[in-house]
Scaffold this active site. Sequence first.
Site, PDB file in Angstrom:
ATOM      1  N   ASN A   7      24.753  55.666  33.885  1.00 11.41           N
ATOM      2  CA  ASN A   7      25.466  54.744  33.001  1.00 11.41           C
ATOM      3  C   ASN A   7      24.661  54.694  31.703  1.00 11.41           C
ATOM      4  O   ASN A   7      23.647  53.995  31.625  1.00 11.41           O
ATOM      5  CB  ASN A   7      25.551  53.369  33.673  1.00 11.41           C
ATOM      6  CG  ASN A   7      26.288  52.360  32.822  1.00 11.41           C
ATOM      7  OD1 ASN A   7      26.685  52.643  31.695  1.00 11.41           O
ATOM      8  ND2 ASN A   7      26.462  51.169  33.361  1.00 11.41           N
ATOM      9  N   ARG A  91      29.500  57.010  34.194  1.00 10.25           N
ATOM     10  CA  ARG A  91      30.388  55.930  33.779  1.00 10.25           C
ATOM     11  C   ARG A  91      30.788  56.191  32.324  1.00 10.25           C
ATOM     12  O   ARG A  91      29.941  56.418  31.468  1.00 10.25           O
ATOM     13  CB  ARG A  91      29.667  54.590  33.874  1.00 10.25           C
ATOM     14  CG  ARG A  91      30.538  53.488  33.352  1.00 10.25           C
ATOM     15  CD  ARG A  91      29.785  52.200  33.221  1.00 10.25           C
ATOM     16  NE  ARG A  91      30.689  51.200  32.702  1.00 10.25           N
ATOM     17  CZ  ARG A  91      30.300  50.191  31.930  1.00 10.25           C
ATOM     18  NH1 ARG A  91      29.043  50.057  31.592  1.00 10.25           N
ATOM     19  NH2 ARG A  91      31.172  49.326  31.506  1.00 10.25           N
ATOM     20  N   HIS A 180      36.483  46.919  33.195  1.00 13.77           N
ATOM     21  CA  HIS A 180      35.981  46.581  34.544  1.00 13.77           C
ATOM     22  C   HIS A 180      36.843  47.221  35.629  1.00 13.77           C
ATOM     23  O   HIS A 180      36.864  46.751  36.778  1.00 13.77           O
ATOM     24  CB  HIS A 180      35.999  45.050  34.804  1.00 13.77           C
ATOM     25  CG  HIS A 180      35.056  44.244  33.975  1.00 13.77           C
ATOM     26  ND1 HIS A 180      35.376  42.986  33.519  1.00 13.77           N
ATOM     27  CD2 HIS A 180      33.809  44.504  33.551  1.00 13.77           C
ATOM     28  CE1 HIS A 180      34.362  42.495  32.824  1.00 13.77           C
ATOM     29  NE2 HIS A 180      33.400  43.396  32.822  1.00 13.77           N
ATOM     30  N   ARG A 241      31.393  35.726  24.515  1.00 11.04           N
ATOM     31  CA  ARG A 241      32.635  36.172  23.854  1.00 11.04           C
ATOM     32  C   ARG A 241      33.707  35.092  23.918  1.00 11.04           C
ATOM     33  O   ARG A 241      33.839  34.402  24.933  1.00 11.04           O
ATOM     34  CB  ARG A 241      33.165  37.432  24.534  1.00 11.04           C
ATOM     35  CG  ARG A 241      32.429  38.681  24.125  1.00 11.04           C
ATOM     36  CD  ARG A 241      32.888  39.876  24.927  1.00 11.04           C
ATOM     37  NE  ARG A 241      31.846  40.325  25.818  1.00 11.04           N
ATOM     38  CZ  ARG A 241      32.007  41.221  26.794  1.00 11.04           C
ATOM     39  NH1 ARG A 241      33.178  41.772  26.991  1.00 11.04           N
ATOM     40  NH2 ARG A 241      30.996  41.572  27.554  1.00 11.04           N
ATOM     41  N   GLU A 384      29.971  49.122  41.493  1.00 10.31           N
ATOM     42  CA  GLU A 384      30.580  50.161  40.654  1.00 10.31           C
ATOM     43  C   GLU A 384      29.896  51.508  40.867  1.00 10.31           C
ATOM     44  O   GLU A 384      30.547  52.550  40.832  1.00 10.31           O
ATOM     45  CB  GLU A 384      30.516  49.732  39.183  1.00 10.31           C
ATOM     46  CG  GLU A 384      31.514  48.623  38.877  1.00 10.31           C
ATOM     47  CD  GLU A 384      31.112  47.730  37.721  1.00 10.31           C
ATOM     48  OE1 GLU A 384      30.152  46.941  37.886  1.00 10.31           O
ATOM     49  OE2 GLU A 384      31.742  47.803  36.667  1.00 10.31           O
TER      50      GLU A 384
END
Length: 398
Positions: A7, A91, A180, A241, A384
Site C-alpha cells: 500500500n 492497493r 473503502h 473531513r 483489507e
Amino acid sequence: MKILVINAGSSSLKYQLMDSVSHDVLAKGLCERIGIDGRLTHKVPAKDLKKEFEIPMPTHAEAIQSVLDALVSTEHGVIADVREIDAVGHRVVHGGESFAQSVLITEDVMKAIEDCIPLAPLHNPANITGIRACQSVMPGVPMVAVFDTAFHQTMPEKAYIYALPYEYYEKDKVRRYGFHGTSHRYVSARAADMLGKPMEQLKIITCHLGNGSSVAAVDCGKSVDTSMGFTPLAGLPMGTRAGDLDAGILQYLMNKYGWNIDEALNVLNKKSGVLGISGVSSDFRDVESAAKDGNHRAAVSLETFQYSVKKLVGAYAAAMGGVDAIVFTAGVGENDAKTRMAVASGLEFMGVKMDEAANDIRGKEAVISAADSKVKVLLIPTDEELMIATDTADIVGR
Ligand code: ADP
C-alpha cells in the site's frame, strides 16, 4: 502462496507478507520518510518481534529493496529467498469506471490507472510509483491491482449520478465512485459467512467507521449505494473531513474570508468533522473523554457523527427495501461500543434490537444484536490486506 501486499503512499509504504492459504501474516511493516531520509519498521507477529532501521530511501525502489532485505534477513527475516514471493498485490485507490474488479497488472492496466490520476491526484501517482518500484526490484513477479473503488462499480446509475448537467458525467466523469470498497466487500462477505447464508439472499448495510468513514448498501453481494462520492470528502462527517455540506457554504465563506479554493478545501478536509465541531481532536477516544468531562462541543460532535450514520442506515434500508444485517468495522466501528449503541438505538421500529452485554466487546467478530433481533448486528474487524492477498492469489493462480 506467499503474497506481498503493498500500500504505497507518496512518502510512505505499508507492506504485509501473507500466506494466502493459512491467512498467516508472516511479516509486516512500514517505510516512512521516502524521499527525505528513510525509516523502516519491520514486525514479525509470530515472534512478537519489532525492529526499526534508518535506511536511505531516496525513492520507492530503495524502500521496496529494504523491505525485501528485511524479509530475507537471517536475523529477522521470514523467508530464505525473495523468489519465495509468488506475487505482489497492490492497493490502488482509484480505478474510475475502468475497473470493477481486481486485475493482473499489464502495461495496458498501468495506462488505465494513469488515466485515473485526475480523479485521485494525490493517491494514484503514489500507487503507480509503488508498482513501478516493485517491478524494478522484482522483475518477472506477477502483480495485481486491487482498487478501493471497484466494489462500488455495481451501483445503479440513479445512485451514482449527481444532479448536475449530464455533460459533466459524460465528458468529465463526474459521478459517485465510493471508496473503502475492499473493506465493504470483505466485511459483507464475512457477514454472510457468520450468518450461514448465501450473499445472494442478504441485504447488508456495512458501516466502515474510522478516521475516514463510509457506509455502503450491499444487496445480494453487490454495492448498490455508498456515502463517499466523487472524492472521499463526501458523506459522513469524519475525523477531520466535513462530509456532505451545502455547496453554497463554500461561496459564502470564501467571499467572507478571501479564501481561494485550496484554502477552502483544506478547511473541509483537515479542520472539519469531529475535530472541527469539538475543537478537541480527530481521535474519537480524546473526544469521548472530553465529552465525559462535560465539554459540550465534544458531545455535539459525537452526536452529529452518530446521527449521520443512523440516517444512512435508515436511507439504505429504504434503498434496498429492507435489511438483514448491519455491520460495524474499522477503528471506531470495531472498538467503540458507545458509538455502535448510539447508531443502533432507536432503530427498533425496523427490527434492530441490540444486546448490550454482547456489544461490550472490541476488535473481535461477534453478533451484538439480541437473539430475537430481526436484523442482525455484527462486529467484524476489517482486513483489507487479506482481501488483497486473496484476490492476488486467485488471479495469479488462474
Ligand atoms: P483509518 O481511516 O486511518 O484507517 P482506523 O480505521 O484505523 O482509521 O480508525 C482510527 C480511529 O479509530 C482513531 O482515530 C480513533 O478515533 C478510533 N478508535 C480506535 N480505538 C478506539 C476506541 N477504543 N474507542 C473509540 N475510538 C477508537
